[in-house]
Design a protein around this motif. Structure first.
Motif, PDB file in Angstrom:
ATOM      1  N   MET A  14       0.838  -1.204   0.000  1.00  0.00           N
ATOM      2  CA  MET A  14       0.000   0.000   0.000  1.00  0.00           C
ATOM      3  C   MET A  14       0.864   1.241   0.000  1.00  0.00           C
ATOM      4  SD  MET A  14      -2.951  -0.326   2.837  1.00  0.00           S
ATOM      5  CE  MET A  14      -4.111  -1.642   2.837  1.00  0.00           C
ATOM      6  N   THR A  15       0.389   2.269  -0.684  1.00  0.00           N
ATOM      7  CA  THR A  15       1.023   3.577  -0.597  1.00  0.00           C
ATOM      8  C   THR A  15       0.406   4.324   0.580  1.00  0.00           C
ATOM      9  OG1 THR A  15      -0.620   4.674  -1.988  1.00  0.00           O
ATOM     10  CG2 THR A  15       1.271   3.664  -3.122  1.00  0.00           C
ATOM     11  N   GLN A  16       1.006   5.447   0.927  1.00  0.00           N
ATOM     12  CA  GLN A  16       0.408   6.292   1.968  1.00  0.00           C
ATOM     13  C   GLN A  16      -0.986   6.716   1.539  1.00  0.00           C
ATOM     14  OE1 GLN A  16       3.185   9.520   2.603  1.00  0.00           O
ATOM     15  NE2 GLN A  16       4.304   8.365   4.175  1.00  0.00           N
ATOM     16  N   ALA A  17      -1.150   7.056   0.266  1.00  0.00           N
ATOM     17  CA  ALA A  17      -2.458   7.494  -0.241  1.00  0.00           C
ATOM     18  C   ALA A  17      -3.483   6.369  -0.150  1.00  0.00           C
ATOM     19  CB  ALA A  17      -2.326   7.998  -1.669  1.00  0.00           C
ATOM     20  N   ASP A  18      -3.075   5.133  -0.467  1.00  0.00           N
ATOM     21  CA  ASP A  18      -3.993   3.985  -0.366  1.00  0.00           C
ATOM     22  C   ASP A  18      -4.495   3.825   1.061  1.00  0.00           C
ATOM     23  OD1 ASP A  18      -3.527   3.298  -3.062  1.00  0.00           O
ATOM     24  OD2 ASP A  18      -1.954   1.845  -2.539  1.00  0.00           O
ATOM     25  N   LEU A  19      -3.558   3.837   2.011  1.00  0.00           N
ATOM     26  CA  LEU A  19      -3.935   3.672   3.416  1.00  0.00           C
ATOM     27  C   LEU A  19      -4.828   4.813   3.870  1.00  0.00           C
ATOM     28  CD1 LEU A  19      -3.824   2.335   6.178  1.00  0.00           C
ATOM     29  CD2 LEU A  19      -1.588   3.418   6.545  1.00  0.00           C
ATOM     30  N   ALA A  20      -4.455   6.029   3.519  1.00  0.00           N
ATOM     31  CA  ALA A  20      -5.245   7.199   3.914  1.00  0.00           C
ATOM     32  C   ALA A  20      -6.680   7.088   3.426  1.00  0.00           C
ATOM     33  CB  ALA A  20      -4.594   8.464   3.371  1.00  0.00           C
ATOM     34  N   GLU A  21      -6.845   6.686   2.183  1.00  0.00           N
ATOM     35  CA  GLU A  21      -8.197   6.564   1.613  1.00  0.00           C
ATOM     36  C   GLU A  21      -9.004   5.499   2.340  1.00  0.00           C
ATOM     37  OE1 GLU A  21     -10.286   5.232  -2.565  1.00  0.00           O
ATOM     38  OE2 GLU A  21      -8.302   6.161  -2.647  1.00  0.00           O
ATOM     39  N   LYS A  22      -8.373   4.386   2.646  1.00  0.00           N
ATOM     40  CA  LYS A  22      -9.086   3.278   3.291  1.00  0.00           C
ATOM     41  C   LYS A  22      -9.539   3.600   4.715  1.00  0.00           C
ATOM     42  CE  LYS A  22      -6.884  -0.357   0.573  1.00  0.00           C
ATOM     43  NZ  LYS A  22      -8.003  -0.987  -0.075  1.00  0.00           N
ATOM     44  N   ILE A  23      -8.811   4.480   5.410  1.00  0.00           N
ATOM     45  CA  ILE A  23      -9.198   4.790   6.793  1.00  0.00           C
ATOM     46  C   ILE A  23      -9.790   6.196   6.953  1.00  0.00           C
ATOM     47  CG2 ILE A  23      -7.623   3.106   7.792  1.00  0.00           C
ATOM     48  CD1 ILE A  23      -5.779   5.458   8.533  1.00  0.00           C
ATOM     49  N   GLY A  24      -9.870   6.942   5.855  1.00  0.00           N
ATOM     50  CA  GLY A  24     -10.573   8.223   5.893  1.00  0.00           C
ATOM     51  C   GLY A  24      -9.785   9.400   6.436  1.00  0.00           C
ATOM     52  N   VAL A  25      -8.468   9.417   6.161  1.00  0.00           N
ATOM     53  CA  VAL A  25      -7.638  10.562   6.554  1.00  0.00           C
ATOM     54  C   VAL A  25      -6.837  11.022   5.340  1.00  0.00           C
ATOM     55  CG1 VAL A  25      -7.452   9.811   8.971  1.00  0.00           C
ATOM     56  CG2 VAL A  25      -5.691   9.127   7.338  1.00  0.00           C
ATOM     57  N   SER A  26      -6.064  12.074   5.505  1.00  0.00           N
ATOM     58  CA  SER A  26      -5.239  12.557   4.398  1.00  0.00           C
ATOM     59  C   SER A  26      -3.915  11.795   4.337  1.00  0.00           C
ATOM     60  CB  SER A  26      -4.951  14.056   4.561  1.00  0.00           C
ATOM     61  OG  SER A  26      -4.069  14.257   5.644  1.00  0.00           O
ATOM     62  N   ARG A  27      -3.280  11.822   3.177  1.00  0.00           N
ATOM     63  CA  ARG A  27      -1.960  11.215   3.025  1.00  0.00           C
ATOM     64  C   ARG A  27      -0.972  11.885   3.960  1.00  0.00           C
ATOM     65  NH1 ARG A  27       2.714  12.228   1.659  1.00  0.00           N
ATOM     66  NH2 ARG A  27       2.151  14.283   0.938  1.00  0.00           N
ATOM     67  N   GLN A  28      -1.142  13.190   4.171  1.00  0.00           N
ATOM     68  CA  GLN A  28      -0.255  13.925   5.069  1.00  0.00           C
ATOM     69  C   GLN A  28      -0.357  13.409   6.502  1.00  0.00           C
ATOM     70  OE1 GLN A  28      -2.245  15.277   2.763  1.00  0.00           O
ATOM     71  NE2 GLN A  28      -0.959  16.562   1.464  1.00  0.00           N
ATOM     72  N   THR A  29      -1.542  12.978   6.904  1.00  0.00           N
ATOM     73  CA  THR A  29      -1.712  12.407   8.246  1.00  0.00           C
ATOM     74  C   THR A  29      -0.929  11.115   8.377  1.00  0.00           C
ATOM     75  OG1 THR A  29      -3.895  13.422   8.504  1.00  0.00           O
ATOM     76  CG2 THR A  29      -3.413  11.518   9.905  1.00  0.00           C
ATOM     77  N   ILE A  30      -0.982  10.281   7.343  1.00  0.00           N
ATOM     78  CA  ILE A  30      -0.219   9.027   7.362  1.00  0.00           C
ATOM     79  C   ILE A  30       1.270   9.343   7.431  1.00  0.00           C
ATOM     80  CG2 ILE A  30       0.345   6.897   6.117  1.00  0.00           C
ATOM     81  CD1 ILE A  30      -2.585   7.073   7.204  1.00  0.00           C
ATOM     82  N   ASN A  31       1.710  10.288   6.627  1.00  0.00           N
ATOM     83  CA  ASN A  31       3.117  10.683   6.628  1.00  0.00           C
ATOM     84  C   ASN A  31       3.542  11.175   8.020  1.00  0.00           C
ATOM     85  OD1 ASN A  31       5.647  11.225   5.161  1.00  0.00           O
ATOM     86  ND2 ASN A  31       5.167  13.355   5.646  1.00  0.00           N
ATOM     87  N   ALA A  32       2.726  12.013   8.637  1.00  0.00           N
ATOM     88  CA  ALA A  32       3.050  12.548   9.968  1.00  0.00           C
ATOM     89  C   ALA A  32       3.121  11.432  11.010  1.00  0.00           C
ATOM     90  CB  ALA A  32       2.014  13.600  10.376  1.00  0.00           C
ATOM     91  N   MET A  33       2.228  10.446  10.914  1.00  0.00           N
ATOM     92  CA  MET A  33       2.283   9.322  11.853  1.00  0.00           C
ATOM     93  C   MET A  33       3.560   8.517  11.644  1.00  0.00           C
ATOM     94  SD  MET A  33      -1.548   7.793  12.377  1.00  0.00           S
ATOM     95  CE  MET A  33      -2.042   7.727  10.665  1.00  0.00           C
ATOM     96  N   GLU A  34       3.911   8.253  10.395  1.00  0.00           N
ATOM     97  CA  GLU A  34       5.123   7.476  10.109  1.00  0.00           C
ATOM     98  C   GLU A  34       6.374   8.186  10.612  1.00  0.00           C
ATOM     99  OE1 GLU A  34       5.255   6.401   5.965  1.00  0.00           O
ATOM    100  OE2 GLU A  34       3.582   5.017   6.174  1.00  0.00           O
ATOM    101  N   LEU A  35       6.364   9.502  10.603  1.00  0.00           N
ATOM    102  CA  LEU A  35       7.510  10.293  11.073  1.00  0.00           C
ATOM    103  C   LEU A  35       7.437  10.594  12.574  1.00  0.00           C
ATOM    104  CD1 LEU A  35       7.782  12.808   8.096  1.00  0.00           C
ATOM    105  CD2 LEU A  35       9.242  10.814   8.552  1.00  0.00           C
ATOM    106  N   ASN A  36       6.462   9.999  13.256  1.00  0.00           N
ATOM    107  CA  ASN A  36       6.247  10.212  14.693  1.00  0.00           C
ATOM    108  C   ASN A  36       6.000  11.673  15.046  1.00  0.00           C
ATOM    109  OD1 ASN A  36       6.501   7.441  15.448  1.00  0.00           O
ATOM    110  ND2 ASN A  36       8.702   7.644  15.199  1.00  0.00           N
ATOM    111  N   LYS A  37       5.368  12.399  14.131  1.00  0.00           N
ATOM    112  CA  LYS A  37       5.007  13.797  14.389  1.00  0.00           C
ATOM    113  C   LYS A  37       3.540  13.926  14.793  1.00  0.00           C
ATOM    114  CE  LYS A  37       8.474  15.792  11.387  1.00  0.00           C
ATOM    115  NZ  LYS A  37       8.751  16.696  10.280  1.00  0.00           N
ATOM    116  N   TYR A  38       2.803  12.829  14.688  1.00  0.00           N
ATOM    117  CA  TYR A  38       1.382  12.836  15.017  1.00  0.00           C
ATOM    118  C   TYR A  38       1.033  11.511  15.678  1.00  0.00           C
ATOM    119  CZ  TYR A  38      -3.684  12.716  14.284  1.00  0.00           C
ATOM    120  OH  TYR A  38      -5.035  12.615  14.475  1.00  0.00           O
ATOM    121  N   VAL A  39       0.393  11.579  16.823  1.00  0.00           N
ATOM    122  CA  VAL A  39      -0.071  10.388  17.526  1.00  0.00           C
ATOM    123  C   VAL A  39      -1.561  10.241  17.221  1.00  0.00           C
ATOM    124  CG1 VAL A  39      -0.422   9.297  19.770  1.00  0.00           C
ATOM    125  CG2 VAL A  39       1.645  10.656  19.349  1.00  0.00           C
TER     126      VAL A  39
END
Length: 66
Positions: A14-39
């Motif tokens: 899955m890409t960040q965009a794929d995951l974001a779409e499946k759970i209803g958030v933005s790709r930027q949210t996924i990116n921030a979680m992966e970088l530990n900038k968002y809990v």
């Protein structure tokens, strides 16, 4: 809090965009979680774990001091 979102995405091809779409958030949210900038909220963490079909503790781990 540490996470294995990037690893889980790779396992599930899955890409960040794929995951974001499946759970209803933005790709930027996924990116921030992966970088530990968002809990994520508990609900969001559970959605991610359910999507990957693993226990939430497989995706998210508390660090000392959390």
């Amino acid at each position: 809090m540490q996470n294995t979102i990037k690893v889980q995405r790779a396992i599930h091809n899955m890409t960040q965009a794929d995951l974001a779409e499946k759970i209803g958030v933005s790709r930027q949210t996924i990116n921030a979680m992966e970088l530990n900038k968002y809990v994520p909220s508990t609900v969001l963490a559970l959605k991610i774990a359910r999507l990957f079909q693993v226990p939430v503790e497989t995706v998210f781990q508390l660090e000392e001091g959390d």
